[in-house]
Enzyme design. Structure first.
Site, PDB file in Angstrom:
ATOM      1  N   GLY A   1      14.550  11.427  31.173  1.00  0.00           N
ATOM      2  CA  GLY A   1      14.653  12.144  32.450  1.00  0.00           C
ATOM      3  C   GLY A   1      16.029  12.729  32.653  1.00  0.00           C
ATOM      4  O   GLY A   1      16.550  13.472  31.821  1.00  0.00           O
ATOM      5  N   ASP A   2      16.657  12.391  33.798  1.00  0.00           N
ATOM      6  CA  ASP A   2      18.008  12.860  34.101  1.00  0.00           C
ATOM      7  C   ASP A   2      19.024  11.726  33.959  1.00  0.00           C
ATOM      8  O   ASP A   2      20.051  11.704  34.637  1.00  0.00           O
ATOM      9  CB  ASP A   2      18.068  13.462  35.509  1.00  0.00           C
ATOM     10  N   GLU A   3      18.746  10.761  33.067  1.00  0.00           N
ATOM     11  CA  GLU A   3      19.627   9.611  32.868  1.00  0.00           C
ATOM     12  C   GLU A   3      20.346   9.744  31.519  1.00  0.00           C
ATOM     13  O   GLU A   3      19.734  10.078  30.493  1.00  0.00           O
ATOM     14  CB  GLU A   3      18.822   8.311  32.899  1.00  0.00           C
TER      15      GLU A   3
END
Length: 545
Positions: free
Chosen positions: A457-459
């Site tokens: 994801g956005d990690e």
């Protein structure tokens, strides 16, 4: 253990083979030649001993014959005056200087005439020289001078020794008239010994002669330290009546090859049956066999060197193209073009060259494909950043280095603020472009020695070697990342305003396991979001509250 090159290996094999061959040949030749030489040298020493005994007997026969003849001539009849007898005796002594004394006795044993008038008037009736001669011709064994010791000149100063010779004087009517007696100086025996040994000692080494008296085996001629002593050795007992040789140990503890001769000879006189021994040290007797063995060994060593060089050159011709193949293969591993040698002159090596070239090219293609596949497996396909698999390998490697360098390692857990809203509003394609731009900005801010990966994801997770908890470099890097990601991002669908929250855990202070550290950093990230986002939180701050 360091391996040998083919050239050195074959050179060594050739050298070892020749050395072993030379050693075995040397042992066999030494054994055979020693046995044959032992028999040859033994027979030679036995022959020398027989020659010495034969000359002694020949000399004694000559002196005995002279005394025997002297006793039989008519001039020795009792009618001759004492002066006439004395003149005849002096003439005989002058002809044969080895006679130290010659005399005549009457029937009662009194000396009536002698050389230099010595012992004239003395009674010899109880002496063997008289008593034995009354029966038959007499030759006595070597003995010390008794009556003549003080009367005869002795320039050498050595103890005088004689051999007695006496024969009866018989009247024409067969009656006994007295004896002719002589003392034969034993020094003549040494002259005979030197006469026998002189030509031999030019060829042989360390030959020694021993003459033993019969019965007692006492040394009557030989080296000074043995004179007058018996010899308790095997050859002395074996020599009775025969000729031969034996390898035996002497009283000094050393081994000698000993030739012996004893018993009767062909000279017709009342012989004494002396035993003659001729010895030679075993070392000297077998010197030629030992020298031959050394020659073989040195020849073998020289041959080993020559064959080793030959093997080295032959192996060099074979190994040269192999070394070239190896060098080209190593160069290929470094990225150079593979060009293996084609014409070597050895068909097997040519086949190997073609086969290796084909194999290496095939392996090279397979390896390139494998590397590419491995790289794809460890890369995030969207951003091009390392993925979770690459993170695990990098974390393991960086933690080991941190343990060695005793330097803490910071685990940054990053999460984008507002990404879900932008993704839902602008669409997933625009969201993908945003993530690509974020990855570029993160890579631009990445310090030396740091590692970053997208884990989903956005990690994102960033590993950074730091100086300690809460130190300025760690905080500054976190703030730089927040500031950089907070700037607007322009995509085809429009501009996107994001933020970034960060949680930090420190290895090894907080934990030593990768996933434990990630969970701690995630917990710190959660606190950053709870506190208003776009912040940095250390896990130690959560624990200390």
């Amino acid at each position: 253990m360091k391996s040998l090159s083919l050239r050195n290996y074959w050179g060594l094999i050739f050298a070892i083979f020749i050395l072993l061959f030379a050693a075995v040949l040397s042992i066999l030749v030494s054994e055979i030649s020693t046995n044959r030489l032992e028999e040859e040298r033994g027979n030679s020493l036995s022959s020398i001993a027989f020659q010495m005994k034969d000359r002694l007997d020949q000399y004694m026969w000559g002196r005995y014959s002279e005394i025997k003849t002297f006793g039989e001539i008519e001039e020795l009849e009792l009618a001759a005056t004492e002066e006439q007898k004395r003149v005849k005796l002096d003439m005989l002594q002058e002809q044969v200087p080895a006679f130290s004394w010659i005399g005549m006795t009457d029937a009662s044993g009194f000396v009536t005439a002698s050389t230099d008038e010595l012992l004239e008037g003395m009674d010899l009736s109880d002496r063997p020289i008289y008593t034995q001669a009354r029966k038959t011709d007499f030759v006595g064994d070597v003995h010390e001078a008794l009556l003549l010791a003080e009367l005869l000149p002795n320039p050498s100063g050595r103890e005088l020794e004689f051999v007695d010779i006496s024969v009866p004087i018989i009247h024409s009517d067969g009656s006994f008239a007295g004896v002719v007696a002589a003392h034969l100086s034993w020094e003549w025996a040494e002259e005979v010994m030197q006469y026998v040994l002189r030509p031999l000692n030019r060829q042989e080494n360390e030959l020694e002669v021993f003459v033993l008296s019969p019965g007692t085996q006492r040394v009557i001629l030989g080296p000074e330290e043995f004179l007058g002593k018996p010899l308790p050795i095997e050859s002395a007992s074996l020599s009775s009546g025969k000729t031969g040789w034996v390898l035996e140990e002497w009283p000094n503890g050393e081994s000698y090859l000993t030739g012996f001769a004893g018993g009767r000879t062909n000279w017709d006189y009342p012989e004494l049956r002396w035993t003659v021994l001729v010895r030679q040290p075993e070392e000297a007797a077998f010197a030629s066999a030992r020298d031959l063995s050394h020659i073989i060994m040195w020849s073998g060593l020289a041959s080993a060197i020559l064959f080793a060089l030959a093997g080295w050159f032959v192996a060099g011709r074979i190994s040269r193209p192999l070394k070239e193949i190896s060098r080209k293969a190593k160069a290929f591993r470094k990225g150079e073009q593979l060009e293996l040698p084609k014409n070597t002159g050895v068909r097997e090596i040519e086949d190997l060259s073609y086969s290796l070239e084909s194999l290496v090219k095939t392996l090279g293609t397979a390896e390139s494909d494998l590397v590419r596949m491995q790289d794809l497996a460890q890369r995030d396909p969207l951003t091009g950043l390392p993925n979770r698999i690459a993170l695990e390998e990098a974390a393991d490697r960086m933690m080991k280095r941190a343990r060695t360098d005793k330097e803490p390692l910071a685990f940054f857990y990053l999460d984008l603020d507002g990404f879900k809203k932008a993704n839902d509003t602008l669409g997933h394609l625009a969201g993908d472009h945003v993530l690509q731009k974020v990855a570029e900005r993160l890579m631009a801010e990445l310090p030396e020695g740091a590692f970053i990966a997208r884990i989903g994801g956005d990690e994102f997770v960033l590993l950074f070697p730091c100086d300690g908890l809460g130190e300025l470099p760690t905080k500054q890097l976190a703030q730089r990342l927040i500031d950089r990601l907070s700037k607007p991002i322009t995509v085809d669908a429009g501009q996107v305003q994001l933020g970034c929250s960060i949680g930090i855990a420190i290895y090894p202070d907080n934990a030593e396991n990768l996933y434990t550290l990630l969970s701690y950093a995630d917990a710190a990230l959660y606190v950053s979001k709870e506190n208003g986002r776009s912040q940095t939180t250390f896990y130690r701050d959560i624990v200390s509250k």
